[in-house]
Design a protein around this motif. Structure first.
Motif, PDB file in Angstrom:
ATOM      1  N   THR A 113       0.755  -1.130   0.026  1.00 52.32           N
ATOM      2  CA  THR A 113       0.047   0.151  -0.096  1.00 52.32           C
ATOM      3  C   THR A 113       0.765   1.114   0.032  1.00 52.32           C
ATOM      4  OG1 THR A 113       0.066   0.274   2.452  1.00 52.32           O
ATOM      5  CG2 THR A 113      -1.777  -1.199   1.144  1.00 52.32           C
ATOM      6  N   THR A 114       0.158   2.418  -0.071  1.00 52.62           N
ATOM      7  CA  THR A 114       1.033   3.715   0.025  1.00 52.62           C
ATOM      8  C   THR A 114       1.734   3.846   1.075  1.00 52.62           C
ATOM      9  OG1 THR A 114      -0.964   4.906   0.557  1.00 52.62           O
ATOM     10  CG2 THR A 114      -0.115   4.636  -1.761  1.00 52.62           C
ATOM     11  N   GLY A 137      -0.906   2.525  -4.918  1.00 48.39           N
ATOM     12  CA  GLY A 137      -2.233   3.036  -4.728  1.00 48.39           C
ATOM     13  C   GLY A 137      -3.290   2.195  -4.827  1.00 48.39           C
ATOM     14  N   ASP A 140      -4.872   0.537  -1.856  1.00 47.38           N
ATOM     15  CA  ASP A 140      -5.250   1.391  -1.209  1.00 47.38           C
ATOM     16  C   ASP A 140      -6.823   1.488  -1.459  1.00 47.38           C
ATOM     17  OD1 ASP A 140      -2.412   2.000  -0.883  1.00 47.38           O
ATOM     18  OD2 ASP A 140      -3.297   4.062   0.160  1.00 47.38           O
ATOM     19  N   VAL A 145      -9.321   2.356   1.595  1.00 49.85           N
ATOM     20  CA  VAL A 145      -8.332   3.247   2.513  1.00 49.85           C
ATOM     21  C   VAL A 145      -9.059   4.834   2.127  1.00 49.85           C
ATOM     22  CG1 VAL A 145      -6.109   4.289   2.809  1.00 49.85           C
ATOM     23  CG2 VAL A 145      -6.487   1.950   2.470  1.00 49.85           C
ATOM     24  N   GLU A 149      -5.847   9.778   2.871  1.00 53.08           N
ATOM     25  CA  GLU A 149      -4.544   9.166   3.376  1.00 53.08           C
ATOM     26  C   GLU A 149      -3.505   8.705   2.339  1.00 53.08           C
ATOM     27  OE1 GLU A 149      -3.698   4.894   5.687  1.00 53.08           O
ATOM     28  OE2 GLU A 149      -5.432   6.033   6.331  1.00 53.08           O
ATOM     29  N   THR A 150      -4.414   8.298   1.353  1.00 51.67           N
ATOM     30  CA  THR A 150      -3.547   7.639   0.164  1.00 51.67           C
ATOM     31  C   THR A 150      -2.783   8.950  -0.360  1.00 51.67           C
ATOM     32  OG1 THR A 150      -4.970   6.055  -0.340  1.00 51.67           O
ATOM     33  CG2 THR A 150      -3.545   6.642  -2.093  1.00 51.67           C
ATOM     34  N   ASN A 153       0.379   9.773   1.729  1.00 53.07           N
ATOM     35  CA  ASN A 153       1.111   8.838   1.617  1.00 53.07           C
ATOM     36  C   ASN A 153       2.094   9.037   0.247  1.00 53.07           C
ATOM     37  OD1 ASN A 153       0.816   7.788   4.133  1.00 53.07           O
ATOM     38  ND2 ASN A 153      -0.709   6.153   3.202  1.00 53.07           N
TER      39      ASN A 153
END
Length: 246
Positions: A113-114, A137, A140, A145, A149-150, A153
């Motif tokens: 994930t990121t 991404g 995510d 997610v 937040e993505t 990150n």
């Protein structure tokens, strides 16, 4: 043991132009050793400088530039019999066929994930690549997610690259989600990548799975990961942005 023999023992054996240059250096050194008892036309400092310049040239000839692909299972080549069939391997073959001095480094981790990328970027970027391809991404999005937040990150990863390796050129690979994730979420998810690329003024691949995503014949049984033929198209998508940078 003579000085010339000692000098030879401490050098690796290069090939091509580097070998010719090294032979020339041997000749120059021999001439200097023979003539030092007869003339003082060239002092020790000058001789040392000549040898250092030759050494620097040899090092430069051996050097290679790197393209670091930092991503998830797509980059890692998940499900393929041979990781060299992933788009990173396809890119390397194309680069080699053009005799370009670049090495493609596959830094993909399945399931990444990121957030995971953010946690490992500091030690990965120590390689100081010439080009850094950020392909994260998708996981995510599939896990739902939060979009903020993505995006945060991705920005954090880019910040580290800019700080730790400022001369590196960054490419961000865009990603899209299947429609079953909800129209609002998928639309905003797709926009994240373009927004981040624009904000940072970096190179951008709109959708790395263009002409692959959703096409059964180009994906494995899970319908998500590209098969060998799919990776060839992914490589083409990357190449469109990568080629001008080489």
């Amino acid at each position: 043991m003579s000085m010339l023999q000692n000098y030879q023992m401490h050098l690796t054996v290069p090939t091509g132009k580097a070998a010719k240059l090294l032979k020339f250096c041997y000749f120059i050194l021999l001439v200097l050793l023979v003539s030092c008892g007869e003339t003082k036309t060239k002092n020790t400092a000058e001789t040392k400088q000549d040898l250092e310049q030759a050494k620097d040239t040899l090092v430069k000839n051996k050097a290679t530039k790197t393209i670091l692909c930092f991503g998830d299972s797509i980059t890692a080549g998940y499900g393929l019999d041979d990781v060299n069939d992933a788009y990173t391997g396809v890119l390397q073959k194309r680069i080699d066929s053009l005799s370009l001095n670049y090495t493609v480094i596959n830094s993909g981790v399945s399931g990444e994930t990121t957030a995971g990328g953010k946690s490992r970027i500091n030690w990965v970027i120590k390689q100081k690549p010439t080009i850094f391809l950020l392909e994260l991404g998708a996981n995510d999005g599939l896990r739902g997610v939060p979009l903020t937040e993505t995006q945060s990150n991705l920005q954090a990863i880019i910040n580290v690259v800019k700080e730790k390796s400022p001369e590196t050129t960054i490419i961000l690979a865009g990603m899209q989600l299947p429609p079953n994730m909800g129209q609002d979420y998928t639309t905003k998810f797709r926009a994240i990548f373009k927004d981040v690329a624009t904000k940072n003024n970096i190179e951008f691949i709109p959708f790395i799975l263009e002409n692959v995503g959703g096409i059964a014949s180009l994906n494995q049984r899970d319908g998500i990961h590209p098969n060998k033929d799919g990776h060839k198209i992914v490589a083409n998508n990357v190449w469109e942005v990568l080629k001008p940078l080489l």
